[in-house]
Design a protein around this motif. Sequence first.
Motif, PDB file in Angstrom:
ATOM      1  N   GLU A  75      52.358 -81.822  10.704  1.00  0.00           N
ATOM      2  CA  GLU A  75      52.964 -80.861  11.296  1.00  0.00           C
ATOM      3  C   GLU A  75      51.860 -79.757  12.132  1.00  0.00           C
ATOM      4  N   VAL A  76      50.883 -79.681  11.226  1.00  0.00           N
ATOM      5  CA  VAL A  76      49.675 -78.797  11.652  1.00  0.00           C
ATOM      6  C   VAL A  76      48.415 -79.410  12.167  1.00  0.00           C
ATOM      7  N   GLY A  77      48.312 -80.628  11.537  1.00  0.00           N
ATOM      8  CA  GLY A  77      47.014 -81.426  11.899  1.00  0.00           C
ATOM      9  C   GLY A  77      45.870 -80.951  10.890  1.00  0.00           C
ATOM     10  N   ILE A  78      46.202 -80.309   9.967  1.00  0.00           N
ATOM     11  CA  ILE A  78      45.168 -80.014   8.929  1.00  0.00           C
ATOM     12  C   ILE A  78      45.279 -80.288   7.772  1.00  0.00           C
ATOM     13  N   ASP A  79      44.479 -81.024   6.944  1.00  0.00           N
ATOM     14  CA  ASP A  79      44.606 -81.390   5.458  1.00  0.00           C
ATOM     15  C   ASP A  79      44.303 -80.321   4.413  1.00  0.00           C
ATOM     16  N   ILE A  80      45.069 -79.719   4.044  1.00  0.00           N
ATOM     17  CA  ILE A  80      44.868 -78.568   3.206  1.00  0.00           C
ATOM     18  C   ILE A  80      43.909 -78.939   1.871  1.00  0.00           C
ATOM     19  N   ARG A  81      44.128 -80.230   1.703  1.00  0.00           N
ATOM     20  CA  ARG A  81      43.226 -80.702   0.522  1.00  0.00           C
ATOM     21  C   ARG A  81      41.783 -80.829   0.861  1.00  0.00           C
ATOM     22  N   GLN A  82      41.449 -80.551   2.028  1.00  0.00           N
ATOM     23  CA  GLN A  82      40.054 -80.628   2.297  1.00  0.00           C
ATOM     24  C   GLN A  82      39.574 -79.327   2.286  1.00  0.00           C
ATOM     25  N   MET A  83      40.344 -78.226   2.126  1.00  0.00           N
ATOM     26  CA  MET A  83      40.010 -76.652   2.209  1.00  0.00           C
ATOM     27  C   MET A  83      38.895 -76.445   1.311  1.00  0.00           C
ATOM     28  N   GLY A  84      38.913 -77.124  -0.075  1.00  0.00           N
ATOM     29  CA  GLY A  84      37.883 -76.996  -1.073  1.00  0.00           C
ATOM     30  C   GLY A  84      36.579 -77.400  -0.861  1.00  0.00           C
ATOM     31  N   SER A  85      36.345 -78.293   0.011  1.00  0.00           N
ATOM     32  CA  SER A  85      35.152 -78.648   0.509  1.00  0.00           C
ATOM     33  C   SER A  85      34.689 -77.921   1.573  1.00  0.00           C
ATOM     34  N   LEU A  86      35.562 -77.124   2.409  1.00  0.00           N
ATOM     35  CA  LEU A  86      35.048 -76.580   3.511  1.00  0.00           C
ATOM     36  C   LEU A  86      34.729 -74.972   3.151  1.00  0.00           C
ATOM     37  N   PHE A  87      35.477 -74.621   2.095  1.00  0.00           N
ATOM     38  CA  PHE A  87      34.884 -73.172   1.743  1.00  0.00           C
ATOM     39  C   PHE A  87      33.611 -73.105   1.112  1.00  0.00           C
ATOM     40  N   SER A  88      32.767 -72.130   1.449  1.00  0.00           N
ATOM     41  CA  SER A  88      31.386 -71.915   0.859  1.00  0.00           C
ATOM     42  C   SER A  88      31.453 -71.323  -0.763  1.00  0.00           C
ATOM     43  N   LYS A  89      30.493 -71.400  -1.234  1.00  0.00           N
ATOM     44  CA  LYS A  89      30.512 -71.141  -2.645  1.00  0.00           C
ATOM     45  C   LYS A  89      30.858 -69.572  -2.893  1.00  0.00           C
ATOM     46  N   THR A  90      30.368 -68.669  -1.941  1.00  0.00           N
ATOM     47  CA  THR A  90      30.526 -67.348  -1.601  1.00  0.00           C
ATOM     48  C   THR A  90      32.187 -66.980  -1.648  1.00  0.00           C
ATOM     49  N   ILE A  91      32.882 -67.684  -0.693  1.00  0.00           N
ATOM     50  CA  ILE A  91      34.273 -67.609  -0.633  1.00  0.00           C
ATOM     51  C   ILE A  91      35.034 -67.795  -1.896  1.00  0.00           C
ATOM     52  N   THR A  92      34.569 -69.035  -2.487  1.00  0.00           N
ATOM     53  CA  THR A  92      35.218 -69.280  -3.567  1.00  0.00           C
ATOM     54  C   THR A  92      34.897 -68.285  -4.864  1.00  0.00           C
ATOM     55  N   ASP A  93      33.814 -68.003  -5.036  1.00  0.00           N
ATOM     56  CA  ASP A  93      33.500 -66.891  -5.999  1.00  0.00           C
ATOM     57  C   ASP A  93      34.444 -65.424  -5.811  1.00  0.00           C
ATOM     58  N   ASN A  94      34.562 -65.159  -4.531  1.00  0.00           N
ATOM     59  CA  ASN A  94      35.230 -63.740  -4.273  1.00  0.00           C
ATOM     60  C   ASN A  94      36.785 -64.214  -4.537  1.00  0.00           C
ATOM     61  N   LEU A  95      37.133 -65.335  -4.243  1.00  0.00           N
ATOM     62  CA  LEU A  95      38.475 -65.554  -4.545  1.00  0.00           C
ATOM     63  C   LEU A  95      39.087 -65.607  -5.948  1.00  0.00           C
ATOM     64  N   PHE A  96      37.948 -65.956  -6.719  1.00  0.00           N
ATOM     65  CA  PHE A  96      38.278 -65.960  -8.197  1.00  0.00           C
ATOM     66  C   PHE A  96      37.702 -64.714  -8.973  1.00  0.00           C
ATOM     67  N   SER A  97      36.974 -63.873  -8.207  1.00  0.00           N
ATOM     68  CA  SER A  97      36.264 -62.630  -9.031  1.00  0.00           C
ATOM     69  C   SER A  97      37.015 -61.830  -9.803  1.00  0.00           C
ATOM     70  N   GLN A  98      38.380 -61.785  -9.519  1.00  0.00           N
ATOM     71  CA  GLN A  98      38.974 -60.819 -10.422  1.00  0.00           C
ATOM     72  C   GLN A  98      39.225 -61.291 -11.872  1.00  0.00           C
ATOM     73  N   PHE A  99      38.962 -62.735 -11.886  1.00  0.00           N
ATOM     74  CA  PHE A  99      39.252 -63.061 -13.104  1.00  0.00           C
ATOM     75  C   PHE A  99      38.000 -63.226 -14.304  1.00  0.00           C
ATOM     76  N   ASP A 100      36.876 -62.658 -13.806  1.00  0.00           N
ATOM     77  CA  ASP A 100      35.444 -62.788 -14.367  1.00  0.00           C
ATOM     78  C   ASP A 100      35.727 -61.514 -15.659  1.00  0.00           C
TER      79      ASP A 100
END
Length: 195
Positions: free
Chosen positions: A89-114
């Motif tokens: 429908e949208v032309g974007i494979d969400i499964r590729q998102m992980g590889s597109l996100f930089s480590k900084t973005i990923t770290d921020n997403l999970f920061s509240q669980f540190d």
Amino acid sequence: GMPVVQEEIDNNANDLNIKKKNKKIYYLLAVVAVVIIGFFGYQFFIKDSTTTADYQIPLDNLVTGIEEKDLDTILSVFPDELYDKYEEEVGIDIRQMGSLFSKTITDNLFSQFDGMDISYTIDNVYDCSNDEVSEIINRNKTNFDIDLNIVAAKRLDITINTVSASDNANNNGTLVVIQVDNEWYLDPTAISSFD
């Protein structure tokens, strides 16, 4: 896919912001966020040491993904049909998102669980009836326009215990896991009960 440099990724991200139709991507990311954040009140669970039944695999993948800040593993808790439909429908494979996100973005997403010590227990397991399985199939068709070959489903009553420097809490909730062919997943429509 082709390897890309960070600058191209940043440019692509800006393009995504501009193209309104692609804002739908935030909907699905929000769905994932709701499932892994909203339902548990910003608290997560980690595996306990007991033997894992097959139907617990999506829970354990969710846990492992959060522990290791691995979006690919988190996304694996939903059936591929969901992502295939979205890509169609949208032309974007969400499964590729992980590889597109930089480590900084990923770290921020999970920061509240540190620094949080988290565990979960499954208090009760209910086998869904054939009628309930049919309802789940119909809900997925209605909500996401996907046809899932669900052969079994279980409702899990879960207690999540979280310990941090400032807080000690127990949360109770219910999750539905579905068996599609031979694999177990979280039921994507269960998110509607998190609103």
